[in-house]
Motif scaffolding. Structure first.
Motif, mmCIF file in Angstrom:
data_model
loop_
_atom_site.group_PDB
_atom_site.id
_atom_site.type_symbol
_atom_site.label_atom_id
_atom_site.label_comp_id
_atom_site.label_asym_id
_atom_site.label_seq_id
_atom_site.Cartn_x
_atom_site.Cartn_y
_atom_site.Cartn_z
ATOM 1 N N GLY A 29 0.806 -1.216 0.000
ATOM 2 C CA GLY A 29 0.000 0.000 0.000
ATOM 3 C C GLY A 29 0.837 1.262 0.000
ATOM 4 N N PHE A 30 1.984 1.232 0.709
ATOM 5 C CA PHE A 30 2.851 2.415 0.730
ATOM 6 C C PHE A 30 3.412 2.701 -0.657
ATOM 7 N N TYR A 31 3.872 1.667 -1.340
ATOM 8 C CA TYR A 31 4.437 1.883 -2.672
ATOM 9 C C TYR A 31 3.368 2.326 -3.665
ATOM 10 N N LEU A 32 2.154 1.815 -3.527
ATOM 11 C CA LEU A 32 1.067 2.278 -4.381
ATOM 12 C C LEU A 32 0.753 3.750 -4.111
ATOM 13 N N ALA A 33 0.686 4.118 -2.831
ATOM 14 C CA ALA A 33 0.415 5.512 -2.482
ATOM 15 C C ALA A 33 1.541 6.422 -2.956
ATOM 16 N N TRP A 34 2.786 5.951 -2.836
ATOM 17 C CA TRP A 34 3.923 6.734 -3.323
ATOM 18 C C TRP A 34 3.814 6.966 -4.823
ATOM 19 N N ALA A 35 3.408 5.929 -5.568
ATOM 20 C CA ALA A 35 3.254 6.079 -7.015
ATOM 21 C C ALA A 35 2.152 7.074 -7.353
ATOM 22 N N GLY A 79 4.660 9.775 -8.114
ATOM 23 C CA GLY A 79 5.105 9.069 -9.300
ATOM 24 C C GLY A 79 4.817 9.766 -10.610
ATOM 25 N N GLY A 80 4.193 10.921 -10.568
ATOM 26 C CA GLY A 80 3.925 11.661 -11.788
ATOM 27 C C GLY A 80 2.795 11.087 -12.624
ATOM 28 N N LEU A 81 1.884 10.326 -12.013
ATOM 29 C CA LEU A 81 0.763 9.767 -12.748
ATOM 30 C C LEU A 81 -0.286 10.846 -13.001
ATOM 31 N N PRO A 82 -1.105 10.685 -14.029
ATOM 32 C CA PRO A 82 -2.174 11.666 -14.283
ATOM 33 C C PRO A 82 -3.124 11.763 -13.101
ATOM 34 N N ALA A 83 -3.736 12.935 -12.952
ATOM 35 C CA ALA A 83 -4.615 13.166 -11.810
ATOM 36 C C ALA A 83 -5.807 12.210 -11.808
ATOM 37 N N TRP A 84 -6.314 11.866 -13.012
ATOM 38 C CA TRP A 84 -7.488 10.991 -13.054
ATOM 39 C C TRP A 84 -7.169 9.592 -12.541
ATOM 40 N N VAL A 85 -5.914 9.155 -12.711
ATOM 41 C CA VAL A 85 -5.527 7.840 -12.196
ATOM 42 C C VAL A 85 -5.601 7.844 -10.668
ATOM 43 N N ARG A 86 -5.100 8.915 -10.071
ATOM 44 C CA ARG A 86 -5.145 9.017 -8.607
ATOM 45 C C ARG A 86 -6.586 9.036 -8.107
ATOM 46 N N HIS A 87 -7.437 9.847 -8.711
ATOM 47 C CA HIS A 87 -8.826 9.932 -8.263
ATOM 48 C C HIS A 87 -9.530 8.584 -8.419
ATOM 49 N N ALA A 88 -9.297 7.918 -9.555
ATOM 50 C CA ALA A 88 -9.948 6.632 -9.793
ATOM 51 C C ALA A 88 -9.463 5.576 -8.798
ATOM 52 N N PHE A 89 -8.144 5.568 -8.522
ATOM 53 C CA PHE A 89 -7.590 4.556 -7.624
ATOM 54 C C PHE A 89 -8.046 4.796 -6.185
ATOM 55 N N LEU A 106 1.788 11.404 2.763
ATOM 56 C CA LEU A 106 2.699 11.684 1.644
ATOM 57 C C LEU A 106 2.401 13.052 1.041
ATOM 58 N N ASP A 107 1.128 13.425 1.005
ATOM 59 C CA ASP A 107 0.775 14.767 0.517
ATOM 60 C C ASP A 107 1.357 15.852 1.412
ATOM 61 N N GLY A 108 1.530 15.521 2.711
ATOM 62 C CA GLY A 108 2.053 16.507 3.647
ATOM 63 C C GLY A 108 3.556 16.695 3.587
#
Length: 297
Positions: free
Chosen positions: A91-97, A101-111, A185-187
């Motif tokens: 979960g930590f590595y997924l959250a870090w990505a 990780g520079g992924l598109p914003a929609w990927v973060r919202h969807a995940f 991580l956001d903090g």
């Protein structure tokens, strides 16, 4: 002077009414907490020190140290520890990505939306999903045999065992970790990384000497929360393994519902032991969270 007095008197009922409305707003939660959390907890704690006829006894507490019950606690602790550590790491590595990780914003919202759903997906539906997927006749198991000639169960894997239950628990442990650790991580402030770079630190040194010490309370606290989350799970374990894996919640359920050695008060004592273990985990989690929040102010 009289005008001020009149205004003060006339405003008093309004303040009183607002206070009543505020208390009415939280009344459903208070009633729910009393009926389904506080009163039952008091009842089972008291029942742990009583005999079936209502006499005081310490025998129920002493019986917790019998080999069968101690073994069930040990199995539950092992399942909880392994699923918590696995869920925390992945979960930590997924959250870090998602965050860095520079992924598109929609990927973060969807995940994160999926994580919110998956973290609450448990019980019989989750057990059925795993049986239908990687059970002995599950879709993935059959496809692996037909396409690659590889039988997963020939390796010794068994979904209805300790390993299978741990993997199943990780389905809701991983997304829960993502949801909780993402704000931490956001903090992380960009100035910290920039300062480390100016001082000549490499990316590895930054994470080892700056980021991880800051995130450590959040990581440890969340891992303990995952442990408590898995330790009290019962519906998934019963639906998946039945009584073949004798974890504490299943043995407690059998004592209260009635088995050959039916003893409801012993079941209350077992529940008390679970409350103590999960309570310690949650208290440490709260303390770690309070410490972690200092860096985000």
């Amino acid at each position: 002077m009289s005008t001020v007095t009149t205004s003060t008197i006339s405003s008093a009922p309004l303040i009183s009414k607002r206070a009543v409305v505020d208390w009415l707003g939280i009344a459903p939660f208070l009633i729910f907490a009393l009926l389904f959390l506080i009163f039952p907890t008091i009842y089972l704690v008291a029942g742990a020190f009583l005999t079936p006829d209502g006499s005081f006894t310490l025998k129920n507490i002493a019986d917790l140290f019998t080999p069968s019950i101690m073994n069930s606690y040990w199995i539950s602790i092992k399942v909880s520890v392994v699923s918590a550590l696995g869920g925390a790491l992945i979960g930590f590595y997924l959250a870090w990505a998602l965050v860095m990780g520079g992924l598109p914003a929609w990927v973060r919202h969807a995940f994160l939306t999926f994580s919110g759903v998956a973290s609450n997906f448990a019980g019989v539906p989750l057990a059925f999903a795993f049986i239908a997927t990687i059970g002995r006749l599950g879709l993935v198991t059959v496809l692996m045999v037909e396409l690659f000639g590889f039988n997963l169960y020939s390796t010794g894997f068994n979904l209805y065992s300790f390993i299978g239950l741990t993997i199943t628990y990780m389905y809701f442990q991983i997304p829960l970790m993502v949801l909780i650790i993402t704000p931490a991580l956001d903090g992380m402030k960009k100035e910290w990384r920039e300062a480390a770079s100016i001082l000549g630190a490499t990316n590895g040194q930054y994470w080892l000497m700056v980021a991880l010490p800051i995130l450590w309370p959040s990581l440890l606290g969340t891992t303990l929360l995952l442990f408590a989350n898995a330790f009290g799970a019962i519906a998934t374990a019963i639906a998946l393994t039945g009584s073949s894996l004798n974890i504490v919640p299943i043995q407690l359920y059998a004592q209260i519902r009635g088995d050959v050695l039916h003893n409801a008060n012993l079941g209350y004592a077992m529940a008390l032991g679970m409350i103590v273990i999960t309570g310690i985990s949650n208290v440490i989690y709260i303390l770690m969270r309070m410490r972690a929040e200092r860096w985000q102010k």
